[in-house]
Design an enzyme around this catalytic site. Structure first.
Site, short mmCIF file in Angstrom:
data_model
loop_
_atom_site.label_atom_id
_atom_site.label_comp_id
_atom_site.label_asym_id
_atom_site.label_seq_id
_atom_site.Cartn_x
_atom_site.Cartn_y
_atom_site.Cartn_z
N GLY A 185 2.68 2.37 10.79
CA GLY A 185 3.60 3.49 10.61
C GLY A 185 4.33 3.92 11.87
O GLY A 185 4.94 4.97 11.92
N SER A 238 3.77 -2.04 10.46
CA SER A 238 5.21 -2.09 10.71
C SER A 238 5.81 -3.47 10.46
O SER A 238 6.72 -3.90 11.16
CB SER A 238 5.54 -1.59 12.13
OG SER A 238 5.11 -0.25 12.28
N GLY A 291 3.02 -0.87 4.34
CA GLY A 291 3.07 0.55 3.98
C GLY A 291 4.51 0.91 3.68
O GLY A 291 5.00 0.74 2.56
N GLY A 292 5.23 1.37 4.70
CA GLY A 292 6.60 1.84 4.53
C GLY A 292 7.50 0.85 3.80
O GLY A 292 8.25 1.22 2.89
N GLU A 314 -4.93 -5.02 10.69
CA GLU A 314 -3.95 -3.95 10.85
C GLU A 314 -4.24 -3.18 12.15
O GLU A 314 -5.05 -2.25 12.16
CB GLU A 314 -4.04 -2.98 9.67
CG GLU A 314 -3.73 -3.60 8.34
CD GLU A 314 -3.25 -2.57 7.32
OE1 GLU A 314 -2.09 -2.65 6.93
OE2 GLU A 314 -4.04 -1.68 6.96
N ASN A 327 0.86 -1.18 0.00
CA ASN A 327 0.00 0.00 0.00
C ASN A 327 0.90 1.23 0.00
O ASN A 327 1.46 1.60 1.03
CB ASN A 327 -0.90 -0.04 1.24
CG ASN A 327 -1.74 1.21 1.38
OD1 ASN A 327 -1.79 2.04 0.47
ND2 ASN A 327 -2.43 1.34 2.52
N TRP A 328 1.01 1.84 -1.15
CA TRP A 328 1.94 2.97 -1.28
C TRP A 328 1.39 4.24 -0.63
O TRP A 328 2.12 5.22 -0.51
CB TRP A 328 2.23 3.23 -2.76
CG TRP A 328 2.97 2.12 -3.46
CD1 TRP A 328 3.35 0.90 -2.93
CD2 TRP A 328 3.40 2.10 -4.82
NE1 TRP A 328 4.00 0.15 -3.88
CE2 TRP A 328 4.05 0.86 -5.06
CE3 TRP A 328 3.31 3.02 -5.88
CZ2 TRP A 328 4.59 0.52 -6.30
CZ3 TRP A 328 3.86 2.67 -7.12
CH2 TRP A 328 4.49 1.44 -7.32
N LYS A 329 0.14 4.22 -0.26
CA LYS A 329 -0.50 5.40 0.36
C LYS A 329 -0.27 6.63 -0.53
O LYS A 329 -0.28 6.51 -1.76
CB LYS A 329 -0.01 5.58 1.79
CG LYS A 329 -0.18 4.28 2.61
CD LYS A 329 0.01 4.44 4.08
CE LYS A 329 -0.19 3.09 4.76
NZ LYS A 329 -0.12 3.14 6.21
N HIS A 335 -9.53 0.89 5.19
CA HIS A 335 -8.20 1.11 5.79
C HIS A 335 -8.35 2.05 6.98
O HIS A 335 -9.15 2.98 6.96
CB HIS A 335 -7.23 1.68 4.76
CG HIS A 335 -5.82 1.65 5.26
ND1 HIS A 335 -5.31 2.61 6.11
CD2 HIS A 335 -4.82 0.75 5.06
CE1 HIS A 335 -4.05 2.30 6.40
NE2 HIS A 335 -3.74 1.18 5.78
N GLU A 345 -6.68 4.46 7.98
CA GLU A 345 -6.51 5.89 7.70
C GLU A 345 -7.78 6.48 7.11
O GLU A 345 -8.09 7.66 7.32
CB GLU A 345 -5.29 6.09 6.77
CG GLU A 345 -3.99 5.95 7.56
CD GLU A 345 -2.86 5.26 6.81
OE1 GLU A 345 -2.88 5.23 5.57
OE2 GLU A 345 -1.94 4.75 7.49
P1 13P Z 1 3.18 0.37 7.70
O1 13P Z 1 3.71 -0.89 7.11
O2 13P Z 1 3.90 1.61 7.23
O3 13P Z 1 3.06 0.29 9.18
O4 13P Z 1 1.68 0.55 7.14
C1 13P Z 1 0.82 -0.53 7.18
C2 13P Z 1 -0.40 -0.18 6.42
O5 13P Z 1 -1.14 0.70 6.79
C3 13P Z 1 -0.66 -0.94 5.19
O6 13P Z 1 -1.94 -0.69 4.73
#
Ligand code: 13P
Length: 352
Positions: free
Chosen positions: A269, A309, A330-331, A263, A102-104, A191, A193
């Site tokens: 994050g 994470s 994410g990251g 999640e 997920n590149w956000k 998600h 967020e």
């Molecule tokens: P991180 O891997 O940056 O914690 O993010 C996870 C995420 O929200 C994937 O959708």
């Protein structure tokens, strides 16, 4: 005009694949630029969208992995021991792993394209063993669709969100039809967020799940508790609520297109990964809830990802757990070395 002809014949894979169709009429759309038109990405995207590799395979089971490993992870109110398993047994077959990036709201045109190409190349040797998806920002989807197609990649193209109407006066929104049109085959729904920053409620999430599954796309339903909910022992309850509400209208025959991403909000994050035991405990409970809703057999085939994470260092230990069938990153999805290592760990997690 020729695009209209293509859409009319969409149900036929043979026509889409074998009959080149000019897409010059799309050049003005979204400021995508002439090079996309030259590449005829629409034809390629349609063919790719219908490729078998883009759907969940009917045989989603692979041999079980062992549970092991050290545990350097964050542990804010451990749930370990309260629910060690989903009663599917440690010898149960694990579903085929699925890792999503997920590149956000990250990357730009050049870096996104380079990353997509690198993902396609790095995951090629893993295609037999697992499924991989990337979820770039909306605006880069056509570009990346083309890149994946050019690479002959089975990496699924995913969208980070969608809207719950086919078209109309919904300023700023993107419909499922538009996503399918550019080769998207998976959509993230709910998600954290979107739930917590954009304040999307349960009903909205349910409607999105319904839209995505009705369109025949893979729906990655994201659920998970906040920190205060974990420390007050509500983890399983929150996951249960989000699952039951999100899947309120889902039918058992749609489960092959469902992926659940657990999640925990406090892990996203933050660098604070759930311990493998805590993640397994929560995910075992998720599978138990799925079994109550849809039956044990159907529930056993649903892929449950862990997200929050996950890194190249902790992925293998997490995915060694019975009910952790991949990750949503994410990251780590923005760094090709990390993403590749995590995909490799996922593929290895189901080796005998
Ligand atoms: P991180 O891997 O940056 O914690 O993010 C996870 C995420 O929200 C994937 O959708």
């Amino acid at each position: 005009m020729r695009i209209v002809v293509l859409r009319a014949f969409r149900p036929s894979l043979l026509i889409v694949v074998h009959k080149p169709v000019a897409v010059g009429g799309l050049c003005g759309l979204g400021g995508l630029g002439s090079e996309l038109c030259e590449r005829d990405w629409l034809r390629c995207g349609d063919a790719a969208f219908l490729r078998p590799g883009w759907a969940l395979p009917s045989d989603m089971t692979t041999p079980s992995a062992s549970t092991s490993g050290s545990n350097p992870s964050f542990n804010p109110g451990s749930n370990s021991g309260s629910n060690p398993g989903s009663n599917f047994g440690s010898g149960a077959h694990k579903p085929r792993p699925f890792v999503g990036g997920n590149w956000k709201m990250n990357t730009d045109r050049a870096s996104g394209l380079a990353l997509a190409k690198a993902v396609a190349a790095a995951t090629k040797p893993l295609e037999e063993a697992m499924d991989v998806a990337i979820f770039p920002p909306f605006v880069y989807l056509p570009l990346i669709s083309q890149a994946l197609c050019d690479a002959g990649s089975k990496v699924m193209l995913g969208a980070q969100d969608c809207y719950i109407a086919e078209k109309g006066a919904f300023t700023g929104e993107v419909s499922i039809g538009m996503l399918k049109d550019v080769g998207v085959s998976a959509v993230l729904v709910g998600h954290s967020e979107r739930r917590h920053i954009m304040h999307e409620g349960d009903d909205f999430v349910t409607a999105k799940v319904d839209f995505v599954l009705a369109a025949g796309l893979t729906c990655v339903l994201c659920i998970g508790e906040k920190l205060e909910q974990r420390v007050t022992g509500q983890t399983d309850h929150i996951n249960e609520l989000q699952l039951e509400r999100g899947l309120k209208h889902t039918k058992v025959e749609q489960l092959s297109k469902l992926v659940v991403a657990y999640e925990p909000v406090w892990a996203i994050g933050t660098g604070k990964t759930a311990t493998p035991q805590d993640a397994q405990s929560a995910q075992a409970h998720i599978r138990t809830v799925l079994a109550e809703m849809f039956g044990k057999e159907a529930a056993s085939t649903v892929r449950i990802q862990y997200g929050g994470s996950m890194t190249a260092a902790n992925a293998a230990t997490l995915m060694a757990e019975q009910d952790i069938n991949g990750g949503l990153l994410g990251g780590a999805s923005l760094k090709i070395e990390d993403f590749t290592a995590i995909c490799q760990a996922a593929a290895a997690s189901v080796k005998a």
